[in-house]
Scaffold this motif. Sequence first.
Motif, PDB file in Angstrom:
ATOM      1  N   ASN A   1      20.894  -2.447   4.073  1.00 29.08           N
ATOM      2  CA  ASN A   1      19.792  -1.543   3.754  1.00 29.08           C
ATOM      3  C   ASN A   1      18.700  -2.224   2.935  1.00 29.08           C
ATOM      4  OD1 ASN A   1      20.722   0.798   5.055  1.00 29.08           O
ATOM      5  ND2 ASN A   1      22.062   1.322   3.344  1.00 29.08           N
ATOM      6  N   GLU A   2      19.096  -3.090   2.008  1.00 30.96           N
ATOM      7  CA  GLU A   2      18.102  -3.744   1.163  1.00 30.96           C
ATOM      8  C   GLU A   2      17.162  -4.615   1.994  1.00 30.96           C
ATOM      9  OE1 GLU A   2      21.365  -2.396  -1.369  1.00 30.96           O
ATOM     10  OE2 GLU A   2      21.282  -3.503   0.529  1.00 30.96           O
TER      11      GLU A   2
ATOM     12  N   GLY B   1      13.310   4.251  -0.734  1.00 34.55           N
ATOM     13  CA  GLY B   1      12.284   4.963  -1.479  1.00 34.55           C
ATOM     14  C   GLY B   1      11.254   5.645  -0.603  1.00 34.55           C
ATOM     15  N   CYS B   2      11.597   5.887   0.659  1.00 31.04           N
ATOM     16  CA  CYS B   2      10.660   6.561   1.566  1.00 31.04           C
ATOM     17  C   CYS B   2      11.450   7.315   2.625  1.00 31.04           C
ATOM     18  CB  CYS B   2       9.714   5.560   2.229  1.00 31.04           C
ATOM     19  SG  CYS B   2      10.530   4.430   3.378  1.00 31.04           S
TER      20      CYS B   2
ATOM     21  N   ALA C   1      21.923   7.475   0.955  1.00 32.77           N
ATOM     22  CA  ALA C   1      21.856   6.221   0.200  1.00 32.77           C
ATOM     23  C   ALA C   1      20.760   5.320   0.753  1.00 32.77           C
ATOM     24  CB  ALA C   1      23.212   5.516   0.258  1.00 32.77           C
ATOM     25  N   ARG C   2      20.631   5.276   2.056  1.00 34.75           N
ATOM     26  CA  ARG C   2      19.586   4.456   2.672  1.00 34.75           C
ATOM     27  C   ARG C   2      18.208   4.928   2.229  1.00 34.75           C
ATOM     28  NH1 ARG C   2      19.840   3.993   9.081  1.00 34.75           N
ATOM     29  NH2 ARG C   2      21.673   2.712   8.581  1.00 34.75           N
ATOM     30  N   ARG C   3      17.986   6.231   2.251  1.00 33.15           N
ATOM     31  CA  ARG C   3      16.675   6.753   1.840  1.00 33.15           C
ATOM     32  C   ARG C   3      16.404   6.437   0.376  1.00 33.15           C
ATOM     33  NH1 ARG C   3      15.083  12.999   1.036  1.00 33.15           N
ATOM     34  NH2 ARG C   3      16.683  12.626  -0.529  1.00 33.15           N
TER      35      ARG C   3
ATOM     36  N   MET D   1      13.469  15.217   7.676  1.00 35.27           N
ATOM     37  CA  MET D   1      13.854  14.128   8.569  1.00 35.27           C
ATOM     38  C   MET D   1      14.096  14.672   9.967  1.00 35.27           C
ATOM     39  SD  MET D   1      17.218  11.660   8.470  1.00 35.27           S
ATOM     40  CE  MET D   1      16.735  10.711   7.038  1.00 35.27           C
ATOM     41  N   GLU D   2      13.449  14.040  10.959  1.00 34.60           N
ATOM     42  CA  GLU D   2      13.747  14.351  12.350  1.00 34.60           C
ATOM     43  C   GLU D   2      14.867  13.435  12.832  1.00 34.60           C
ATOM     44  OE1 GLU D   2      10.388  14.328  14.907  1.00 34.60           O
ATOM     45  OE2 GLU D   2       9.365  15.951  13.857  1.00 34.60           O
TER      46      GLU D   2
END
Length: 356
Positions: free
Chosen positions: A201-202, A319-320, A313-315, A1-2
């Motif tokens: 997030n969802e 799922g990406c 948690a967000r990632r 992650m940048e």
Amino acid sequence: MEVGTLLVMQNWYEDRSDEDVFAKEISLGRVAEEAGFDSVWCAEHHFDDYSMSPDNFQILAYVAGQTERVKLGLGAAILPWNDPLRVVEKAISLDHLAKGRVVMGLGRGLAKLEYDAFGIPMDEARGRFNESAKIVIDGLYTGVVASDGEFYKQPKIEVRPRPNPDRTWDDRIVMAAMSPDSIPIAAELGVRMMTFMQFDNETHGETINKYRELFKEAHGRYPAAPLVQDFVVCHEDEEEARRLAEEYIAKYFLSVIRHYDFAGSHWRETKGYETYQVGADMIREAGMENAAAGYVQANVWGTPEQIVEKYRARRDIWGCDFNANAAFCFGGIPFETSEHGMRLFGEKVIPELHKF
């Protein structure tokens, strides 16, 4: 992650001049490199203390001279307000000054205030953006600009300096995609998606994954990681982080509502912006206090450890992978507090995010 940072240039201070705010926030570009950030971004806004950044090419040229490593992100150039030929010229020139560190951002703009001042009907915004985006992208790659469209008539001309043939703009062009009608356009153009956190997030995950699938359908591969912007408070003390977030992220939310008139009813009558009326209606129904509280929760704040877990948690939900962008100076937060949070984020959070 940048991990990048956004310079907001927002003067919500009672005792500071525009010049003082402008100069001190530009200094955060140098701080970002010292603190380990991967990129520095600057938006384009006009005529308001919401964001005093009328020429982000010029601002980032200054940051380029103060730094050696960080990427320089235009977040974004608002195409309907700018001649596409000049956008191509300035982007290529900046890329030469920065030795290939530029990330080109394309945006449509949302504020009626800004459109009215430029004398451009907002009903033309989508058409102008779509036409200009193709001209700009082609010009960045070829160094040649030409158009015979509805809005832009440009005889074929080569820009000088030419683009560097040893560098590519692949994955270095992003587009602000905040509405349902913008996402398919970003996918079709083959550019990376840039979005600001506004919802849970969802909800954002559904939007991002829709973009990813549309991109794959169009180009046969998944896109480079989208850029996700948060307004961030980072502090060693959890309760102090909460207090700062509830005060200053909420104040930033109120500045958004005022600048864009998001509580208004003009959106449904404005061609190309009808979907924004849904959000405006939601804000009115929820009430400003509840809407501000929801915005605070959507963004990232806490201790360094809490912030890392929020990103993790967000990632997991999405799922990406994504690239994180964080703004630290906004809503009248004391400058020293924002710089402290930025350096703490660089020391404690960025090394963990780089491991993702």
